[in-house]
Design a protein around this motif. Structure first.
Motif, PDB file in Angstrom:
ATOM      1  N   CYS A 188       0.870  -1.178   0.000  1.00 46.76           N
ATOM      2  CA  CYS A 188       0.000   0.000   0.000  1.00 46.76           C
ATOM      3  C   CYS A 188       0.904   1.224   0.000  1.00 46.76           C
ATOM      4  O   CYS A 188       1.524   1.536   1.013  1.00 46.76           O
ATOM      5  CB  CYS A 188      -0.901  -0.002   1.232  1.00 46.76           C
TER       6      CYS A 188
ATOM      7  N   ALA B  62      -0.003   5.719   1.350  1.00 51.99           N
ATOM      8  CA  ALA B  62      -1.109   5.497   2.282  1.00 51.99           C
ATOM      9  C   ALA B  62      -1.273   6.710   3.193  1.00 51.99           C
ATOM     10  O   ALA B  62      -0.309   7.183   3.788  1.00 51.99           O
ATOM     11  CB  ALA B  62      -0.842   4.257   3.124  1.00 51.99           C
TER      12      ALA B  62
ATOM     13  N   PHE C 250      -5.218   5.634   7.182  1.00 51.08           N
ATOM     14  CA  PHE C 250      -5.148   4.228   6.789  1.00 51.08           C
ATOM     15  C   PHE C 250      -4.092   3.496   7.608  1.00 51.08           C
ATOM     16  O   PHE C 250      -4.319   2.399   8.105  1.00 51.08           O
ATOM     17  CB  PHE C 250      -4.840   4.096   5.295  1.00 51.08           C
TER      18      PHE C 250
ATOM     19  N   TYR D 119      -4.691   0.373  10.120  1.00 53.72           N
ATOM     20  CA  TYR D 119      -3.960  -0.882   9.940  1.00 53.72           C
ATOM     21  C   TYR D 119      -3.220  -1.275  11.216  1.00 53.72           C
ATOM     22  O   TYR D 119      -3.194  -2.442  11.590  1.00 53.72           O
ATOM     23  CB  TYR D 119      -2.990  -0.789   8.763  1.00 53.72           C
TER      24      TYR D 119
END
Length: 80
Positions: free
Chosen positions: A14, A17, A21, A25
């Motif tokens: 990813c 990001a 986010f 996570y």
């Protein structure tokens, strides 16, 4: 999760990001299996360029994505 869904993805990166986010996570990743966590990488904009370069060198990326590849190799193109 690997019991119900076979391992179809070898690696997920990813890039660019947003911080939200990455924060979500960090909250979720303790519940993921060690094998799944090892396949996921989350990169902020500051580290994304280096991550993309490590994952896909310039020679294998199209020019539109900062690479130098002008056309797909024949064996790849025939499957697209």
């Amino acid at each position: 999760p690997d019991r119900w869904y076979p391992e179809l993805v070898g690696r997920v990166a990813c890039v660019n990001a947003p911080s939200l986010f990455a924060a979500v996570y960090r909250v979720v990743h303790p519940w993921l299996s060690d094998e799944l966590r090892a396949r996921i990488e989350v990169h902020a904009p500051a580290t994304s360029a280096a991550a993309v370069e490590a994952f896909a060198p310039r020679a294998s990326r199209p020019a539109v994505y900062g690479g130098s590849c002008e056309r797909l190799p024949d064996d790849v193109a025939e499957h697209t």
